[in-house]
Design an enzyme around this catalytic site. Structure first.
Site, PDB file in Angstrom:
ATOM      1  N   TRP A  21     -20.443 -23.244 -25.554  1.00  0.00           N
ATOM      2  CA  TRP A  21     -20.629 -23.959 -26.833  1.00  0.00           C
ATOM      3  C   TRP A  21     -22.095 -24.402 -26.977  1.00  0.00           C
ATOM      4  O   TRP A  21     -22.678 -24.870 -25.991  1.00  0.00           O
ATOM      5  CB  TRP A  21     -19.724 -25.197 -26.835  1.00  0.00           C
ATOM      6  CG  TRP A  21     -19.849 -26.116 -28.005  1.00  0.00           C
ATOM      7  CD1 TRP A  21     -19.736 -25.804 -29.320  1.00  0.00           C
ATOM      8  CD2 TRP A  21     -20.081 -27.541 -27.952  1.00  0.00           C
ATOM      9  NE1 TRP A  21     -19.872 -26.934 -30.093  1.00  0.00           N
ATOM     10  CE2 TRP A  21     -20.082 -28.010 -29.282  1.00  0.00           C
ATOM     11  CE3 TRP A  21     -20.268 -28.463 -26.912  1.00  0.00           C
ATOM     12  CZ2 TRP A  21     -20.271 -29.367 -29.600  1.00  0.00           C
ATOM     13  CZ3 TRP A  21     -20.457 -29.803 -27.223  1.00  0.00           C
ATOM     14  CH2 TRP A  21     -20.465 -30.243 -28.558  1.00  0.00           C
ATOM     15  N   TYR A  54     -17.846 -20.620 -32.052  1.00  0.00           N
ATOM     16  CA  TYR A  54     -19.135 -20.989 -31.450  1.00  0.00           C
ATOM     17  C   TYR A  54     -20.249 -20.077 -31.967  1.00  0.00           C
ATOM     18  O   TYR A  54     -20.131 -18.852 -31.926  1.00  0.00           O
ATOM     19  CB  TYR A  54     -19.086 -20.924 -29.913  1.00  0.00           C
ATOM     20  CG  TYR A  54     -18.201 -21.987 -29.258  1.00  0.00           C
ATOM     21  CD1 TYR A  54     -17.672 -23.054 -29.975  1.00  0.00           C
ATOM     22  CD2 TYR A  54     -17.902 -21.916 -27.911  1.00  0.00           C
ATOM     23  CE1 TYR A  54     -16.874 -24.014 -29.370  1.00  0.00           C
ATOM     24  CE2 TYR A  54     -17.097 -22.875 -27.283  1.00  0.00           C
ATOM     25  CZ  TYR A  54     -16.590 -23.922 -28.031  1.00  0.00           C
ATOM     26  OH  TYR A  54     -15.785 -24.873 -27.429  1.00  0.00           O
ATOM     27  N   SER A 205     -17.177 -31.352 -21.844  1.00  0.00           N
ATOM     28  CA  SER A 205     -18.284 -32.323 -21.762  1.00  0.00           C
ATOM     29  C   SER A 205     -18.093 -33.334 -20.629  1.00  0.00           C
ATOM     30  O   SER A 205     -18.191 -34.549 -20.847  1.00  0.00           O
ATOM     31  CB  SER A 205     -18.481 -33.046 -23.100  1.00  0.00           C
ATOM     32  OG  SER A 205     -18.880 -32.141 -24.108  1.00  0.00           O
ATOM     33  N   GLY A 284     -21.366 -26.919 -19.324  1.00  0.00           N
ATOM     34  CA  GLY A 284     -22.290 -26.076 -20.058  1.00  0.00           C
ATOM     35  C   GLY A 284     -23.602 -26.038 -19.290  1.00  0.00           C
ATOM     36  O   GLY A 284     -23.826 -26.864 -18.401  1.00  0.00           O
ATOM     37  N   GLN A 290     -29.203 -25.317 -13.494  1.00  0.00           N
ATOM     38  CA  GLN A 290     -28.167 -26.333 -13.766  1.00  0.00           C
ATOM     39  C   GLN A 290     -26.814 -25.888 -13.207  1.00  0.00           C
ATOM     40  O   GLN A 290     -26.075 -26.693 -12.646  1.00  0.00           O
ATOM     41  CB  GLN A 290     -28.054 -26.582 -15.273  1.00  0.00           C
ATOM     42  CG  GLN A 290     -29.312 -27.207 -15.878  1.00  0.00           C
ATOM     43  CD  GLN A 290     -29.226 -27.329 -17.398  1.00  0.00           C
ATOM     44  OE1 GLN A 290     -28.413 -26.679 -18.042  1.00  0.00           O
ATOM     45  NE2 GLN A 290     -30.106 -28.137 -17.970  1.00  0.00           N
TER      46      GLN A 290
END
Ligand SMILES: NC(=O)c1ccc[n+]([C@@H]2O[C@H](COP(=O)([O-])OP(=O)(O)OC[C@H]3O[C@@H](n4cnc5c(N)ncnc54)[C@H](OP(=O)(O)O)[C@@H]3O)[C@@H](O)[C@H]2O)c1
Length: 332
Positions: A21, A54, A205, A284, A290
């Site tokens: 997303w 998305y 999230s 994400g 990351q």
């Protein structure tokens, strides 16, 4: 990587899954998107989450290209239907027409014959639930999806859908809610109902869109290249987390993470995985480093004293009201 069952089903998913997303087809270029998917695969992530909506359907295309050539049986690919994918009044919602058209579009863009999980992205108050579930049943029985899930549905809605799914002999195995230290609205109702029904949470999230990484400092502009600087889409979504109070409290978590030998992103992701009803945390990433950082949260146990200390810091800015599990009253 560690793996968990998706709800009470036989399907195993990676504890940490990768979602695209805002990033793929929007915030980041194709090269960075592919590098993130590569990093996910290299670190043992097998579960990938996307949605028809998305980046105006571009995210599914990017993911399809990035996963091309991978052994399909070694992946779990999840997508969703509900939010508008076109200008027409039927290009949205959970009517039989839109579900049937949307799954075909998703499969074409993802370059696959089936998805492992097909999710209702929100509850559609203007379509009878029976119509939606019968369309899902036809999709499962035709082999285009193996399992069915929902996203941001209330406990009562999950219960009703689960009963219909049993009648229709299809597996409704998951819910996809927002969940993090700062957003705990599923704890009072959705989780107890889901535990009873054998429905697992795939949570979104878990890092509050990057805020729980601690990189947003109170009183300072957001770091260059972060979601908060993405005016195209990300900045609007993350804005509600960028208050002084939230950012100041997040900074106070840093010594706790250090004591536990974790980075802040790892602490945030490990925190959601402490709940046994959580099957996977969808993270994400806008860059591969990351992903490498975040996956180290798999398998981490946080002790009771640490959990208590976290609660004491974030409680004043944590949302717990179950009424915040919502779908639009009208189709968007
Ligand atoms: N069902 C739903 O309604 C729904 C809604 C939203 C999301 N989702 C799903 O959940 C997935 C994850 O959502 P999300 O992207 O908001 O999750 P998140 O993991 O809370 O935030 C991810 C963002 O945080 C930043 N970040 C990640 N790792 C970091 C690290 N180690 N250090 C510093 N910053 C880091 C990156 O943004 P920057 O680098 O740009 O700062 C990254 O794009 C989505 O892709 C989607 O699959 C579902």
């Amino acid at each position: 990587m560690e793996f968990r069952h998706l709800g009470r089903s036989g399907l195993l998913v990676s504890e940490i899954s990768y979602g695209n997303w805002i990033t793929h087809g929007s915030q980041v270029e194709e090269e960075a998107a592919t590098a993130c998917v590569r990093a996910a695969l290299d670190t043992g992530i097998t579960t990938f989450d996307t949605a028809d909506v998305y980046a105006g359907t571009k995210a599914e295309e990017v993911l399809g290209r990035a996963l091309k050539g991978e052994r399909r049986e070694g992946l779990e690919i999840f997508t969703k239907v509900y939010w508008p994918t076109g200008p027409g009044r039927n290009d949205r919602g959970l009517s039989r027409k839109h579900i049937m058209e949307s799954i075909n579009g998703s499969l074409r863009r993802l370059q696959t014959d089936y998805v492992d999980l097909y999710q209702a992205h929100r509850y559609d108050y203007s379509t009878p639930l029976e119509e939606t579930m019968e369309a899902f049943a036809d999709i499962v029985h035709s082999g285009k999806a193996h399992y069915i899930g929902v996203s941001e549905w209330k406990a009562s809605q999950i219960r009703q859908a689960h009963a219909l799914a049993r009648e229709l002999r299809i597996p409704l195995v998951s819910n996809q809610p927002q969940y993090s230290m700062l957003w705990r609205v599923i704890e009072a109702e959705v989780i107890p109902t889901s535990e009873e029904l054998g429905v697992g949470q795939i949570v979104w999230s878990p890092m509050a869109q990057g805020v729980l990484s601690g990189k947003y400092l109170p009183g300072q502009p957001p770091p260059a290249g972060s979601r908060a600087t993405d005016e195209k889409s990300g900045a609007g979504f993350i804005a509600s987390w960028l208050s002084e109070d939230v950012l100041t409290r997040v900074q106070r978590l840093k010594p706790l993470a250090e004591q536990a030998g974790l980075t802040m992103p790892q602490l945030a992701v490990a925190w959601v995985l402490q709940n046994p009803n959580v099957s996977s945390a969808i993270v994400g990433a806008s860059r591969p480093e990351q992903v490498h950082d975040n996956v180290k949260a798999a398998g981490v146990k946080l002790d009771a004293d640490l959990l208590k200390a976290i609660d004491e810091i974030v409680e004043p800015v944590t949302e717990r009201d179950p009424a915040k599990t919502e779908s639009p009253a009208q189709r968007p």
